[in-house]
Design an enzyme around this catalytic site. Structure first.
Site, PDB file in Angstrom:
ATOM      1  N   SER A   1      25.913  -7.125  18.518  1.00  9.86           N
ATOM      2  CA  SER A   1      25.396  -5.817  18.101  1.00  9.86           C
ATOM      3  C   SER A   1      24.269  -5.869  17.077  1.00  9.86           C
ATOM      4  O   SER A   1      23.717  -4.823  16.722  1.00  9.86           O
ATOM      5  CB  SER A   1      26.529  -4.954  17.545  1.00  9.86           C
ATOM      6  OG  SER A   1      27.306  -4.421  18.592  1.00  9.86           O
TER       7      SER A   1
ATOM      8  N   LYS B   1      21.190  -4.020  18.012  1.00  6.50           N
ATOM      9  CA  LYS B   1      20.972  -2.592  17.758  1.00  6.50           C
ATOM     10  C   LYS B   1      19.867  -2.345  16.739  1.00  6.50           C
ATOM     11  O   LYS B   1      19.376  -1.212  16.616  1.00  6.50           O
ATOM     12  CB  LYS B   1      22.273  -1.920  17.319  1.00  6.50           C
ATOM     13  CG  LYS B   1      23.334  -1.847  18.430  1.00  6.50           C
ATOM     14  CD  LYS B   1      24.577  -1.088  17.968  1.00  6.50           C
ATOM     15  CE  LYS B   1      25.589  -0.890  19.084  1.00  6.50           C
ATOM     16  NZ  LYS B   1      26.411  -2.072  19.350  1.00  6.50           N
TER      17      LYS B   1
ATOM     18  N   SER C   1      28.884   1.009  15.016  1.00  3.03           N
ATOM     19  CA  SER C   1      28.418   0.158  16.113  1.00  3.03           C
ATOM     20  C   SER C   1      28.835   0.680  17.477  1.00  3.03           C
ATOM     21  O   SER C   1      29.139  -0.092  18.399  1.00  3.03           O
ATOM     22  CB  SER C   1      28.917  -1.287  15.929  1.00  3.03           C
ATOM     23  OG  SER C   1      28.083  -2.188  16.614  1.00  3.03           O
TER      24      SER C   1
END
Length: 301
Positions: free
Chosen positions: A62, A65, A126
């Site tokens: 993640s 992101k 997240s």
């Protein structure tokens, strides 16, 4: 005696200089956590304070992101989106909601969500469905958005980076199997963090949030446990993004301001402690800041 005193003074000044100017430490030290890659830099200058295996291309989960944040904030800046723009979940995003083991906001069919709620959910907890939703809002489809992610990475000189998803989910989570994990290097992740904070400092208003309440009334807590008020709090830390998948392991790109100067650290593939995939990455990040920024554990070479 005077000569000896002079030598001692020079040595003392030299030691002080090393601590104040925070020299680069490239020789691996025996840190308390094992990992695949580390990088610690000064955010504005890019000066490297410590690194280990910082250029190898590795799965990053993640932390991907960060690029999604960057492109969404670009879209808001150029007016193609606004914080109050709304989104109704597509069938593709709804499929995400049904997957177990995937962090998500959990969007309901037929309900609309604002860009601000989606961005907050993606950044703070997240939420993977929120990341995909934002990608669809910017580019129509996640695949089209991923093309832009890779183009932007090339423009930034992120040579070790390839994206397959807006969320950072590995191929196994999206039905594509091994070989479809987003990859980057600690160096590339740090470059992206620099660019994001420099162009869109407003992102820090989101990354420092410890919890928020969704439009459905659910209270959600940040994955970054180093924020003030959280269990692993370090005063000065105000971001940036955690990550974990089976392929990537435990990851964290952090940022904070100490003595008036901003720093960025990246840790990838931190070894878990039994079933604990969370705390080791924060323990390692804390140790990096204590050794090479705060000087609490520094030994002058």
């Amino acid at each position: 005696m005077k000569k000896l005193l002079f030598i001692l003074i020079v040595c003392a000044l030299g030691a002080t200089f090393v601590l104040k100017d925070r020299e680069e430490f490239t020789k691996a030290v025996d840190l308390n956590e094992d990992e695949k890659a580390i990088l610690l830099i000064e955010a504005v200058t890019g000066k490297v304070l410590y690194k280990e295996n910082s250029t190898e291309s590795l799965p990053i989960a993640s932390m991907s992101k960060l690029m999604t944040q960057y492109l969404v904030l670009n879209a808001i800046e150029n007016g193609s989106l606004s914080w109050v723009s709304t989104y109704e979940p597509t069938d593709y995003v709804q499929q995400m909601v049904g997957q177990s083991g995937v962090v998500k906001l959990g969007m309901s069919p037929g309900k609309v969500y604002t860009v601000k709620e989606l961005f907050t959910a993606m950044t703070v907890v997240s939420a993977n469905d929120a990341a995909i939703a934002l990608a669809e809002m910017v580019s129509g489809t996640e695949d089209a958005f991923v093309e832009i992610m890779n183009e932007q990475a090339q423009l930034f000189g992120m040579k070790a980076t390839t994206y397959f998803t807006a969320s950072g989910l590995d191929g196994a989570y999206i039905g594509k199997g091994a070989g479809y994990a987003n990859v980057s290097s600690a160096k590339d992740v740090a470059i992206l963090a620099q660019k994001l904070i420099a162009k869109h400092p407003e992102v820090l208003e989101f990354t420092k949030i410890t919890d928020f309440t969704t439009s459905d009334g659910e209270r959600l807590w940040a994955t970054n446990l180093m924020l003030v008020g959280m269990p692993q709090a370090v005063a000065g830390i105000d971001g940036l993004k955690t990550g974990y998948t089976d392929e990537a392991g435990s990851c964290f790109v952090s940022t904070g301001v100490f003595d008036g100067k901003r720093y960025i650290s990246v840790v990838i593939g931190v070894q878990t402690d039994g079933t604990d995939t969370t705390n080791p990455r924060f323990n390692l990040t804390r140790e990096l800041f204590e050794r090479y920024v705060l000087g609490l554990m520094v030994t002058v070479p």
